[in-house]
Design an enzyme around this catalytic site. Sequence first.
Site, PDB file in Angstrom:
ATOM      1  N   CYS A  50      10.952   0.401 -11.270  1.00 11.29           N
ATOM      2  CA  CYS A  50      12.184   0.548 -10.491  1.00 11.29           C
ATOM      3  C   CYS A  50      12.903  -0.783 -10.310  1.00 11.29           C
ATOM      4  CB  CYS A  50      11.884   1.173  -9.138  1.00 11.29           C
ATOM      5  SG  CYS A  50      10.700   0.241  -8.140  1.00 11.29           S
ATOM      6  N   SER A 107       8.049 -10.850  -8.352  1.00 12.72           N
ATOM      7  CA  SER A 107       8.293  -9.560  -7.715  1.00 12.72           C
ATOM      8  C   SER A 107       9.196  -9.694  -6.488  1.00 12.72           C
ATOM      9  CB  SER A 107       6.970  -8.919  -7.291  1.00 12.72           C
ATOM     10  OG  SER A 107       6.182  -8.609  -8.420  1.00 12.72           O
ATOM     11  N   GLU A 112       2.800  -9.075  -4.810  1.00 12.67           N
ATOM     12  CA  GLU A 112       2.398  -7.646  -4.771  1.00 12.67           C
ATOM     13  C   GLU A 112       1.550  -7.314  -6.004  1.00 12.67           C
ATOM     14  OE1 GLU A 112       3.500  -5.063  -6.789  1.00 12.67           O
ATOM     15  OE2 GLU A 112       5.029  -6.050  -7.978  1.00 12.67           O
ATOM     16  N   GLY A 187       6.542  10.475  10.774  1.00 12.99           N
ATOM     17  CA  GLY A 187       7.626  10.198   9.843  1.00 12.99           C
ATOM     18  C   GLY A 187       7.122  10.395   8.425  1.00 12.99           C
ATOM     19  N   ALA A 188       8.031  10.325   7.458  1.00 12.43           N
ATOM     20  CA  ALA A 188       7.603  10.503   6.065  1.00 12.43           C
ATOM     21  C   ALA A 188       8.460   9.660   5.123  1.00 12.43           C
ATOM     22  CB  ALA A 188       7.670  11.981   5.666  1.00 12.43           C
TER      23      ALA A 188
END
Length: 420
Positions: A50, A107, A112, A187-188
């Site tokens: 991404c 990154s 990461e 939450g999601a």
Amino acid sequence: MSLIALGINHRTAPVDIRERVAFPPERMPEALRELTALPMVQEGAILSTCNRTEIYCHLDQTGHQQLLDWLSAYHRLGRDQLQPYVYVHPDLEAVKHLLRVSSGLDSMVLGEPQILGQLKDAFQAASEAGTVSHLLNRLFQHTFSVAKQIRTDTAIGASPVSVAFAAVRLARQIYGDLGETTALLIGAGETIELAARHLHEQQLGRMIIANRTVERAHALASQFNGYAIALDEIPAHLAEADIIIASTASQTPVLRRDTIKTALKARKHKPVFMVDIAVPRDIEPEVGKLEDVYLYTIDDLQQVIQEGLKSRREAAHQAEEIIEVQASHFYGWLRSLDAVQTIRACRDRADASRREVLDKALAQLRQGREPEAVLEFLAHTLTNKLLHAPSANLRQAGYDGRAELIEAARELFGLDESGK
């Protein structure tokens, strides 16, 4: 022969360009075959995430313009639409770039670890498509080894630099082993998903995910062997939760002081670690005044994150030093390949001379000539044959004043100033 790393990333291109230049996994084999069908491309691999799309190629000549043309045409973009966002790293810089990418130094989140797995997937896809051979295979294996060394020898990935990571790190400081704990995630969204991932990696005992849309909660929970509930079911499960992380878009608190107080009583005042990441807050501030509650807000976590970033930046300096050394080692090996053809030609010529002189010496032995004389003939004749061309070329170099060739010959044959 040259190496090229060509691509775009989160620093050079906006998301709408990155989206248009991405390679879906199902199209990757076809794209790799098209790439390596280009006349100058010997080997190729494509990394597509991404945040970046990068092409790594072994070329038999300089040809990054043709690579850019292919990338533009493949994604049906005009060259002028893509060129402003593209970077090109040749040869040694390509090696350094790949090492930096694999180590998380390039990154969006410094250090990461996910990018290393994505690189391994890219290499596997290229291997299965048959588009990598000796050189890129060696480069990627070297890259994976260096990335592992950096993870082992530096603290590049040790400190929390995201809200989700910081929350889970604090939970570990409080509970130690999370295997016997239950987490309630409210939450999601992306932050909750990251928190769920980190908790799962820490071998969390049990996970409950609550969301206004139960289907979304279920989709997330199913990835981590969790249990999904609706927001109005939270009071029934609060007493089970040792860890509560909340991040919703609600304009009013989801958890209130009285509800938490009731849950604490049911827990017999067993401590609860709570993190409120939402703005506006999901947890009433008064909850933090209750005994047996450790409540952290997003502001509290910022200090942890800043300390983590400082630690990772210091580790990044160490990682860059490792990369400089390891890139030089690999590129030294790569440069040595340029000498292989010459070495092979020298050996072939020497072996042909050996066979020719040996055949003559054996013929003399069959004719009854004394062995000592034959050995003298073989040694003398072979020496003359092997040194004839170098000697003639060195004499000509002296005549032409080419001192650099004579000096190179001294180095090549290991001669000191006296000629010994």
